[in-house]
Design a protein around this motif. Structure first.
Motif, PDB file in Angstrom:
ATOM      1  N   PRO A  75      21.559 -24.237 -27.856  1.00  0.00           N
ATOM      2  CA  PRO A  75      21.641 -25.722 -27.491  1.00  0.00           C
ATOM      3  C   PRO A  75      22.818 -25.910 -26.764  1.00  0.00           C
ATOM      4  CG  PRO A  75      21.106 -25.792 -29.606  1.00  0.00           C
ATOM      5  CD  PRO A  75      21.296 -24.326 -29.231  1.00  0.00           C
ATOM      6  N   VAL A  76      22.660 -26.866 -25.665  1.00  0.00           N
ATOM      7  CA  VAL A  76      23.627 -27.248 -24.594  1.00  0.00           C
ATOM      8  C   VAL A  76      23.927 -28.731 -24.916  1.00  0.00           C
ATOM      9  CG1 VAL A  76      24.742 -27.307 -22.367  1.00  0.00           C
ATOM     10  CG2 VAL A  76      23.232 -25.395 -23.242  1.00  0.00           C
ATOM     11  N   GLY A  98      16.182 -26.931 -23.983  1.00  0.00           N
ATOM     12  CA  GLY A  98      15.186 -26.936 -23.018  1.00  0.00           C
ATOM     13  C   GLY A  98      15.519 -26.147 -21.773  1.00  0.00           C
ATOM     14  N   TYR A  99      14.997 -26.402 -20.522  1.00  0.00           N
ATOM     15  CA  TYR A  99      15.274 -25.747 -19.216  1.00  0.00           C
ATOM     16  C   TYR A  99      15.846 -26.793 -18.489  1.00  0.00           C
ATOM     17  CZ  TYR A  99      14.793 -22.265 -15.474  1.00  0.00           C
ATOM     18  OH  TYR A  99      15.207 -21.320 -14.515  1.00  0.00           O
ATOM     19  N   MET A 107      16.208 -22.439 -22.105  1.00  0.00           N
ATOM     20  CA  MET A 107      15.374 -21.972 -23.214  1.00  0.00           C
ATOM     21  C   MET A 107      13.695 -22.032 -22.158  1.00  0.00           C
ATOM     22  SD  MET A 107      16.206 -24.366 -26.408  1.00  0.00           S
ATOM     23  CE  MET A 107      17.797 -23.956 -27.333  1.00  0.00           C
ATOM     24  N   LYS A 108      13.241 -21.047 -22.051  1.00  0.00           N
ATOM     25  CA  LYS A 108      12.046 -20.690 -21.488  1.00  0.00           C
ATOM     26  C   LYS A 108      10.811 -21.409 -22.084  1.00  0.00           C
ATOM     27  CE  LYS A 108      13.819 -16.684 -19.311  1.00  0.00           C
ATOM     28  NZ  LYS A 108      13.148 -15.067 -18.889  1.00  0.00           N
ATOM     29  N   THR A 109      10.808 -21.934 -23.442  1.00  0.00           N
ATOM     30  CA  THR A 109       9.748 -22.580 -23.866  1.00  0.00           C
ATOM     31  C   THR A 109      10.034 -24.027 -23.837  1.00  0.00           C
ATOM     32  OG1 THR A 109      10.594 -22.518 -26.268  1.00  0.00           O
ATOM     33  CG2 THR A 109       9.134 -20.572 -25.502  1.00  0.00           C
ATOM     34  N   CYS A 110      11.188 -24.364 -23.407  1.00  0.00           N
ATOM     35  CA  CYS A 110      11.720 -25.674 -23.210  1.00  0.00           C
ATOM     36  C   CYS A 110      11.769 -26.675 -24.516  1.00  0.00           C
ATOM     37  CB  CYS A 110      10.736 -26.357 -22.003  1.00  0.00           C
ATOM     38  SG  CYS A 110      10.545 -25.442 -20.552  1.00  0.00           S
ATOM     39  N   ALA A 142       4.839 -23.232 -32.241  1.00  0.00           N
ATOM     40  CA  ALA A 142       3.861 -21.859 -31.815  1.00  0.00           C
ATOM     41  C   ALA A 142       3.955 -21.272 -30.748  1.00  0.00           C
ATOM     42  CB  ALA A 142       2.272 -22.458 -31.892  1.00  0.00           C
ATOM     43  N   ARG A 143       4.466 -22.003 -29.601  1.00  0.00           N
ATOM     44  CA  ARG A 143       4.832 -21.369 -28.325  1.00  0.00           C
ATOM     45  C   ARG A 143       6.212 -20.868 -28.338  1.00  0.00           C
ATOM     46  NH1 ARG A 143       4.972 -25.843 -25.704  1.00  0.00           N
ATOM     47  NH2 ARG A 143       6.948 -26.116 -25.302  1.00  0.00           N
ATOM     48  N   ALA A 144       7.117 -21.337 -29.118  1.00  0.00           N
ATOM     49  CA  ALA A 144       8.528 -20.532 -29.391  1.00  0.00           C
ATOM     50  C   ALA A 144       8.337 -19.373 -30.205  1.00  0.00           C
ATOM     51  CB  ALA A 144       9.479 -21.435 -30.140  1.00  0.00           C
TER      52      ALA A 144
END
Length: 431
Positions: A75-76, A98-99, A107-110, A142-144
């Protein structure tokens, strides 16, 4: 990453204070009859973050991991200017998951669910070789997990409500080790959990564990570690929207470790967690200070879950009353449960995009909406240090110009499926 030494820690029962060893995937204290969360107790008491190139594992001192995986992003945290000025807050810090490449968020899954997936999968130590990890989710989790498991060849069975599978988008096709099952349209997250539990009756599968998994909670806790190491102190207030409340529990636990560290203050930040009306079971219980969740008819709960924009906040069976759960976290921090409507969240989402320059999901917009209302009501003094956990964002930016790939279900089951049929079909998926 090379030359990684497994983090040294023990486990402690929150209710009894019993300290014991982790047997590899311990989710409960077998010597405790009453339900209670267990907590990781790290050998390293002083947090020493590594460089940003280590991703989430820059906080490995306080992650229960045996290995690191490639591709993670921590995290940023940054200090808000435009939004802070609009709200009249002098010390508003945004922790972005996120992105948003301009601030270093990739983070590519945002979603901050990546923090869970990289920590949980990093906890795997080979003892489950030949078995399949099972994760139930309303969508983002689930996406992550799908991305992390696909990238690292970890067999995974996901259970997600059929109504929510549009959340399972990726910028590349997934490996065949990831499979999806769904309860049919009209089902909610609780139905997905029930379906996953039926699959777990097969010896081939093992449960990720949800809030009981210390790796999940301590992965989510990296949001607070990011904020505190950036700010230099523990915030006064912590705002986050909650579905299960696990992220807020994790924030509380991180706060306690940071107090023990001694360099960031000795106070507890007030947990200000929020739900999306009309789905408000934890809000309803907290307002009457009930440790137990109040009665909530299944049909009404499903209808309310369908009505909210932030579908990821629709957990009917959260770790609220369990010892060490959200009720205890709120009580210990003098926190509160707040609520925002869809319209309030939509306005907050637009405001964030306008002032901070990036799109966010409905769930963090719910949190922002309650922050706005709290400021307007005079609950937060302008000089207080506030952490706003933006749990997901940047999807529009990430998707722009990309060909997306969607994970489709291998099997769709009735809302009340036959257990034997579930076992037969899920075993066949990994034959």
């Amino acid at each position: 990453m090379k030359n990684f030494n497994a983090t040294k820690y023990k486990l402690r029962n929150v209710a009894t204070n019993r300290l014991f060893d982790d047997e590899g995937w311990t989710l409960d204290d077998c010597q405790c009859e009453a339900p209670a969360l267990i907590r990781a107790v790290y050998e390293t008491k002083r947090l020493d973050p590594k460089g940003e190139e280590h991703g989430i594992y820059r906080f490995a001192d306080w992650l229960p991991v045996n290995r690191t995986l490639e591709g993670s992003c921590a995290p940023v945290t940054y200090k808000s200017r435009a939004l802070a000025e609009r709200l009249g807050l002098k010390h508003l810090y945004i922790t972005f998951n996120g992105y948003y490449p301009e601030i270093g968020a990739r983070m590519k899954t945002c979603s901050f669910k990546e923090t869970e997936a990289y920590s949980v999968c990093g906890r795997l130590n080979g003892s489950h070789k030949g078995k399949v990890l099972v994760v139930a989710s309303a969508g983002n989790t689930a996406r992550a997990f799908a991305k992390v498991c696909s990238d690292n060849g970890i067999p995974l069975l996901l259970s997600v409500p059929e109504d929510n599978i549009d959340a399972l988008w990726f910028d590349a096709p997934l490996a065949d080790c990831v499979k999806l099952i769904c309860p049919q349209k009209g089902a909610d997250y609780f139905d997905a959990i029930h379906l996953s539990n039926l699959a777990l009756a097969c010896e081939k599968f093992f449960a990720e564990g949800g809030a009981k998994n210390v790796a999940r909670r301590d992965g989510m806790a990296t949001t607070v570690l990011s904020a505190v190491t950036h700010i230099g102190r523990i915030p006064d207030y912590y705002f986050q929207a909650v579905g299960s409340g696990t992220g807020a529990i994790a924030a509380w636990e991180a706060n306690l470790r940071l107090i023990e560290d001694g360099r960031f203050g000795s106070h507890k930040m007030k947990l200000m967690v929020s739900q999306n009306a009309p789905f408000t079971p934890m809000y309803d219980a907290w307002k009457v200070r009930s440790r137990d969740m109040l009665p909530y008819a299944d049909d009404q709960a499903r209808a309310d879950a369908e009505a909210i924009d932030a579908k990821v906040l629709s957990n009917r069976k959260p770790p609220y009353g369990i010892r060490g759960g959200l009720f205890d976290a709120l009580t210990d921090t003098d926190g509160d449960v707040l609520v925002a409507t869809n319209e309030e969240a939509r306005q907050a989402k637009e405001l964030f995009a306008e002032l901070e320059g990036v799109d966010i999901y409905s769930a963090p917009a719910v949190a922002l909406a309650t922050l706005i209302r709290s400021v307007e009501a005079g609950r937060i003094a302008p000089e207080k240090t506030v952490m706003l956990n933006i749990t997901g964002g940047g999807e529009k930016r990430f998707k722009s110009g990309k060909d997306l790939h969607y994970l489709r279900p291998s099997v769709v089951f009735p809302i009340d499926p036959d257990p034997a049929e579930v076992m037969k079909k899920v075993e066949a998926l990994f034959a």
